[in-house]
Design an enzyme around this catalytic site. Structure first.
Site, PDB file in Angstrom:
ATOM      1  N   ASP A   1      -5.373  16.146   9.051  1.00  0.00           N
ATOM      2  CA  ASP A   1      -3.961  16.447   9.240  1.00  0.00           C
ATOM      3  C   ASP A   1      -3.152  16.078   7.997  1.00  0.00           C
ATOM      4  O   ASP A   1      -3.333  14.986   7.440  1.00  0.00           O
ATOM      5  CB  ASP A   1      -3.477  15.616  10.442  1.00  0.00           C
ATOM      6  CG  ASP A   1      -2.103  16.002  10.922  1.00  0.00           C
ATOM      7  OD1 ASP A   1      -1.949  17.115  11.438  1.00  0.00           O
ATOM      8  OD2 ASP A   1      -1.176  15.177  10.788  1.00  0.00           O
TER       9      ASP A   1
ATOM     10  N   GLU B   1     -23.388  10.645   3.625  1.00  0.00           N
ATOM     11  CA  GLU B   1     -24.350   9.620   4.071  1.00  0.00           C
ATOM     12  C   GLU B   1     -25.028  10.053   5.366  1.00  0.00           C
ATOM     13  O   GLU B   1     -26.036   9.501   5.766  1.00  0.00           O
ATOM     14  CB  GLU B   1     -23.618   8.309   4.396  1.00  0.00           C
ATOM     15  CG  GLU B   1     -23.233   7.480   3.213  1.00  0.00           C
ATOM     16  CD  GLU B   1     -22.288   6.352   3.651  1.00  0.00           C
ATOM     17  OE1 GLU B   1     -22.221   6.030   4.861  1.00  0.00           O
ATOM     18  OE2 GLU B   1     -21.606   5.820   2.760  1.00  0.00           O
TER      19      GLU B   1
HETATM   20  C1  GLC Z   1       0.270  18.739  11.351  1.00  0.00           C
HETATM   21  C2  GLC Z   1       0.010  19.107  12.783  1.00  0.00           C
HETATM   22  C3  GLC Z   1       1.308  19.124  13.530  1.00  0.00           C
HETATM   23  C4  GLC Z   1       1.918  17.737  13.456  1.00  0.00           C
HETATM   24  C5  GLC Z   1       2.057  17.276  12.008  1.00  0.00           C
HETATM   25  C6  GLC Z   1       2.333  15.802  11.937  1.00  0.00           C
HETATM   26  O1  GLC Z   1       1.003  19.697  10.704  1.00  0.00           O
HETATM   27  O2  GLC Z   1      -0.664  20.328  12.847  1.00  0.00           O
HETATM   28  O3  GLC Z   1       1.148  19.512  14.864  1.00  0.00           O
HETATM   29  O4  GLC Z   1       3.182  17.741  14.068  1.00  0.00           O
HETATM   30  O5  GLC Z   1       0.881  17.482  11.289  1.00  0.00           O
HETATM   31  O6  GLC Z   1       1.189  15.076  12.265  1.00  0.00           O
END
Ligand code: GLC
Length: 529
Positions: A216, A265
């Protein structure tokens, strides 16, 4: 823990392509997939029970959006404990069962890792608040004194992606940085304890058998030294591509190089997938150099309209940018952050045509739960049921994200359409009875059967799947035609039928082909030829 099948699967050495070079990866949004305990929220046991459906659909892997312990300020992207499951979704035992059963079906599991920020309920952050200014735990986040008389102004002019300042002041007077909601404090990735902690979290999930991580905000971890002002007033967008002092800083690559060592790993070809919004395709490719991650989402493609010229440009740019680093191109039309593509493109015909086009392209493709049912965006949710934090900010996203997160219909005539035995956390429209999995199964005209057929052909046809280029064929305006070996794909993006000599025998088409040399409006056809 149990021995996982992934350990026994071949790795991508020598000429053997890694599974991820051509995988179709299905995104499950846990709260909206299947609810096993009748509380209106999807859960891990619901996912486990529906794995055979995903196997039958024909996907290779499943990406699970976050299911970790979380106050759910941003639907689980605010993680309070990276090694625990939120009780709303089940237990660690349930997560293990999902991974084991998926492996038994030869499906891979990719978990979502949220390293840019945690929840304000994470132990480190709570301790940092308790201990006060100048104490060691504060250094794991970005705490700063404010500007102006009495420090009443935020430390710099950065705006949160959900709207409002990217800084929140705590009672002792310091401010902390959060690029997203105030409940999502950003980690300070210069701090060795943060780096060590995330390598340990990677190992925790790899030990449990996870086949990889969707990372993310992978481009956000490192901030420009000194946290300089942006100097301009603009609302940032999810999936944006601006040059910014808190995104796509060169320092992030060192982090991914260290993660690659951890992934390597482990046996079984474990992967990292970057959610990286960068100013250019070449900058995205940097995340995919051979000693970094394996794939990145192709937001350029996701943001392209249903238009032949624009699509061809996006396809060429995407393929060209990945070739120098040898990474597979990925393709995606929908996810949990954007308006569903059926609604974006304006019709089910276009959505079906776009799906066949995407699945014919070289590389790996992402399918967001419900797109195989042709679900539209739900545009009329009442305000009181909405949960997307961006909705609560005056300047937030223009595309609110709850409308693509409505629980999916499985069967039956009435809501929640087999999603569970209770209700559903967001209301499902009445028309969804006709779109359920049960209603579409066995109907050759349905979108579900179109996806099943496409994935079956894609798996069996030697020309489909992995690759790094297409051969464009001459085609009338508004039509895309390309060859891959003895396979041809044609897509008519116009709203009128177009004459084109049939390039071979039709294998599959998104709209009935009444005459083989007349491409229906808004359709894609796969040909053997
Ligand atoms: C990413 C996710 C989204 C979230 C953001 C903050 O873009 O896809 O859903 O709100 O990160 O974590």
């Amino acid at each position: 823990m149990t021995q996982h099948l992934a350990d026994a699967l071949p790795t991508s050495t020598g000429t053997q392509p890694g599974w991820w070079r051509e995988a179709v990866i299905y995104q499950v949004y846990p709260r909206s997939f299947a609810d096993s305990n009748g509380d209106g929220m999807g859960d891990l046991e619901g996912i486990r029970s529906r794995l055979p459906y995903l196997k039958e659909l024909g996907v290779d892997a499943v990406w699970l959006s976050p299911f970790y312990a979380s106050p759910q300020a941003d639907a689980g992207y605010d993680v309070a404990d990276y090694r625990a499951i939120d009780p709303m979704f089940g237990t660690l035992h349930d997560a293990d069962a999902v991974i084991r059963e998926a492996h038994a079906l030869d499906l891979r599991i990719i978990v979502d890792l949220v390293p840019n920020h945690c929840s304000d309920q994470h132990e480190w952050f709570k301790q940092a608040l308790r201990e006060g200014p100048g104490t060691p735990l504060r250094e794991r986040f970005h705490f700063r004194p404010g500007r102006g008389a009495g420090g009443e102004e935020p430390p710099n002019d950065w705006e949160s992606i959900f709207g409002g300042p990217a800084w929140t002041r705590v009672p002792d007077g310091e401010w902390y940085l959060h690029l997203f909601a105030p409940e999502q404090p950003d980690f300070n990735w210069e701090h060795p304890a943060v780096q060590d902690e995330f390598r340990s979290i990677l190992r925790f999930w790899l030990d449990l058998g996870a086949d990889g991580f969707r990372i993310d905000v992978a481009h956000g971890l490192v901030k420009a030294p000194g946290l300089p002002d942006l100097g301009r007033d603009e609302q940032l967008k999810l999936l944006g591509n601006q040059v910014l002092p808190f995104f796509d800083q060169d320092g992030v690559h060192e982090i991914y190089r260290s993660w690659r060592l951890v992934l390597d790993e482990y046996a079984g070809d474990r992967i990292g997938v970057a959610e990286a919004w960068t100013p250019s395709a070449d900058r995205t490719a940097m995340y995919l150099r051979p000693d970094e991650l394996h794939q990145a989402f192709n937001f350029h493609y996701l943001n392209t309209d249903w238009d032949a010229e624009a699509l061809r440009g996006a396809i060429d740019d995407s393929l060209d940018s990945m070739r120098p680093v040898g990474a597979p191109t990925t393709w995606v039309l929908s996810n949990h952050d954007v308006v569903r593509h059926r609604t974006r493109f304006g019709s089910l015909e276009r959505a079906r045509a776009a799906a066949l086009l995407m699945l014919a392209l070289p590389g790996s493709a992402y399918v967001y739960q419900g797109e195989e049912l042709g679900l539209p965006e739900v545009t009329d949710l009442p305000d009181e049921v909405r949960q997307d934090p961006s909705f609560f900010k005056a300047n937030g996203q223009d595309g609110l994200r709850d409308g693509c997160r409505v629980p999916i219909p499985w069967s039956g005539e009435e809501a929640p359409y087999g999603f569970g035995t209770g209700g559903s956390w967001l209301p499902q429209p009445a028309e969804w009875a006709g779109l359920s999995v049960a209603a579409q199964t066995g109907d050759p005209a349905s979108t579900l059967e179109l996806y099943r057929a496409a994935l079956r052909i894609r798996r069996a046809h030697p020309a489909l799947g992995a690759g790094d280029g297409v051969e464009w064929l001459p085609a009338p305006e508004g039509v895309l035609a390309f060859r891959r070996g003895d396979f041809v794909c044609t897509a008519n993006t116009t709203d009128v039928p177009v004459r084109l000599p049939a390039p071979g025998t039709a294998l599959l088409s998104s709209t009935d082909l009444a005459e083989p040399d007349l491409l229906p409006a808004d359709s894609t056809v796969w040909w053997q030829g």
